[in-house]
Design an enzyme around this catalytic site. Sequence first.
Site, PDB file in Angstrom:
ATOM      1  N   SER A   1       0.869  -1.184   0.000  1.00 29.00           N
ATOM      2  CA  SER A   1       0.000   0.000   0.000  1.00 29.00           C
ATOM      3  C   SER A   1       0.898   1.224   0.000  1.00 29.00           C
ATOM      4  CB  SER A   1      -0.859   0.012   1.268  1.00 29.00           C
ATOM      5  OG  SER A   1      -1.450   1.278   1.474  1.00 29.00           O
TER       6      SER A   1
ATOM      7  N   TYR B   1      -2.854  -1.065  10.495  1.00 33.09           N
ATOM      8  CA  TYR B   1      -2.762  -1.269   9.038  1.00 33.09           C
ATOM      9  C   TYR B   1      -1.433  -0.736   8.494  1.00 33.09           C
ATOM     10  CZ  TYR B   1      -4.241  -1.119   4.098  1.00 33.09           C
ATOM     11  OH  TYR B   1      -4.330  -1.295   2.730  1.00 33.09           O
TER      12      TYR B   1
HETATM   13  P1  NAD Z   1     -11.210  -6.296  -0.380  1.00 31.95           P
HETATM   14  O1  NAD Z   1     -11.814  -6.210   0.972  1.00 31.95           O
HETATM   15  O2  NAD Z   1     -12.113  -6.360  -1.549  1.00 31.95           O
HETATM   16  O3  NAD Z   1     -10.227  -7.531  -0.483  1.00 31.95           O
HETATM   17  C1  NAD Z   1      -9.566  -8.115   0.590  1.00 31.95           C
HETATM   18  C2  NAD Z   1      -9.628  -9.617   0.411  1.00 31.95           C
HETATM   19  O4  NAD Z   1      -8.906 -10.256   1.478  1.00 31.95           O
HETATM   20  C3  NAD Z   1     -11.068 -10.122   0.466  1.00 31.95           C
HETATM   21  O5  NAD Z   1     -11.279 -10.986  -0.634  1.00 31.95           O
HETATM   22  C4  NAD Z   1     -11.121 -10.892   1.778  1.00 31.95           C
HETATM   23  O6  NAD Z   1     -12.004 -11.982   1.751  1.00 31.95           O
HETATM   24  C5  NAD Z   1      -9.674 -11.366   1.881  1.00 31.95           C
HETATM   25  N1  NAD Z   1      -9.336 -11.778   3.241  1.00 31.95           N
HETATM   26  C6  NAD Z   1      -9.591 -11.122   4.407  1.00 31.95           C
HETATM   27  N2  NAD Z   1      -9.196 -11.871   5.446  1.00 31.95           N
HETATM   28  C7  NAD Z   1      -8.682 -13.024   4.939  1.00 31.95           C
HETATM   29  C8  NAD Z   1      -8.103 -14.184   5.504  1.00 31.95           C
HETATM   30  N3  NAD Z   1      -7.982 -14.316   6.824  1.00 31.95           N
HETATM   31  N4  NAD Z   1      -7.693 -15.166   4.662  1.00 31.95           N
HETATM   32  C9  NAD Z   1      -7.823 -15.048   3.327  1.00 31.95           C
HETATM   33  N5  NAD Z   1      -8.345 -13.963   2.732  1.00 31.95           N
HETATM   34  C10 NAD Z   1      -8.772 -12.966   3.533  1.00 31.95           C
HETATM   35  O7  NAD Z   1     -10.235  -5.041  -0.489  1.00 31.95           O
HETATM   36  P2  NAD Z   1      -9.096  -4.699  -1.562  1.00 31.95           P
HETATM   37  O8  NAD Z   1      -9.043  -3.237  -1.621  1.00 31.95           O
HETATM   38  O9  NAD Z   1      -9.294  -5.455  -2.814  1.00 31.95           O
HETATM   39  O10 NAD Z   1      -7.781  -5.189  -0.806  1.00 31.95           O
HETATM   40  C11 NAD Z   1      -6.849  -6.106  -1.375  1.00 31.95           C
HETATM   41  C12 NAD Z   1      -5.449  -5.756  -0.908  1.00 31.95           C
HETATM   42  O11 NAD Z   1      -5.086  -4.495  -1.457  1.00 31.95           O
HETATM   43  C13 NAD Z   1      -5.298  -5.619   0.612  1.00 31.95           C
HETATM   44  O12 NAD Z   1      -4.053  -6.179   1.016  1.00 31.95           O
HETATM   45  C14 NAD Z   1      -5.307  -4.132   0.827  1.00 31.95           C
HETATM   46  O13 NAD Z   1      -4.606  -3.744   1.994  1.00 31.95           O
HETATM   47  C15 NAD Z   1      -4.571  -3.676  -0.425  1.00 31.95           C
HETATM   48  N6  NAD Z   1      -4.769  -2.258  -0.761  1.00 31.95           N
HETATM   49  C16 NAD Z   1      -6.001  -1.798  -1.155  1.00 31.95           C
HETATM   50  C17 NAD Z   1      -6.133  -0.445  -1.479  1.00 31.95           C
HETATM   51  C18 NAD Z   1      -7.424   0.149  -1.951  1.00 31.95           C
HETATM   52  O14 NAD Z   1      -7.476   1.370  -2.134  1.00 31.95           O
HETATM   53  N7  NAD Z   1      -8.469  -0.623  -2.194  1.00 31.95           N
HETATM   54  C19 NAD Z   1      -5.036   0.404  -1.381  1.00 31.95           C
HETATM   55  C20 NAD Z   1      -3.822  -0.102  -0.959  1.00 31.95           C
HETATM   56  C21 NAD Z   1      -3.706  -1.443  -0.663  1.00 31.95           C
END
Ligand code: NAD
Length: 271
Positions: free
Chosen positions: A156, A169
Amino acid sequence: MALSPKQRLVNQIALVTGASSGIGAGVAKALAADGATVVVNYHHDEEGANKTKQEIEDLGGKAITIHADVSKEEDVQSMFKQVIDQLGTVHILINNSGLQEDAKFLDMTLDQWNKVISVNLTGQFLCAREAAREFVRRGPQPEISKATGKIICMSSVHEVIPWAGHVNYASSKGGIMLLMKSMAQELAPHKIRVNSIGPGAIKTPINNEAWETPEAAAKLLKLIPYNRIGEVSDIGDVAAWLASDEADYVTGTTIFADGGMTLYPGFADNG
Ligand code: NAD
């Protein structure tokens, strides 16, 4: 989404954690469009995982779904065993699963701290260790890919931007930075490449309150010099390139895909 004419990942098996929604689902589809067979890992959302699998099959790709909680060692080991039993090996790991459990620092409970660290950081350690063990066991397959294996950690912008109200986080993402770099250093002699992607603000369920109203979106855009909120395909495109031989000399680095969020936008107007 259609099959990519490049087909850079043909004959490769890619495991994407947390691929039932958001960025994971987008990356899974991008890798499949580039020719990879994709393992769609999910935690609680089996319906979402089946949707990702169906969308991959609709575009002519191949996918299977596997349940695992990435924070549990026995689940992660069982997931890799199922992948190897069903598909033979794995070539690409996308360490994507992650969550937020926000609280003011003064109010943050140990449970909130532990939950985020165990999924976001320990989960990445456990999956990367099993993937690296399999890459070393299998050995090189230069006819398939120059690298013996590729690990991509979903970090991130908060691996470098402090984030009040989210110290669990931001700590997990800061930890991923040195987990990724230390693994990259140690595994390079095995021809295993390890990198991170640092997304900025991408429209997914994790942050919908930050973009779903016009007021929230306008506030968010002040942090993004490129002046648009990211889409999951922005991250999928980077992941497919980073996993491919076009990035064969890239290891130990974070690629920020953030529309300039890490450029200190507060200084754009003379500070
Ligand atoms: P999201 O909530 O759609 O996806 C997160 C996924 O992680 C979900 O599919 C959830 O089921 C899974 N998950 C949660 N706990 C789990 C566990 N114990 N075991 C297996 N899977 C698990 O959100 P996203 O935005 O798609 O996030 C995906 C990644 O991207 C994350 O690591 C998040 O920190 C990172 N990220 C997202 C953003 C953003 O702006 N959306 C920005 C920076 C980083």
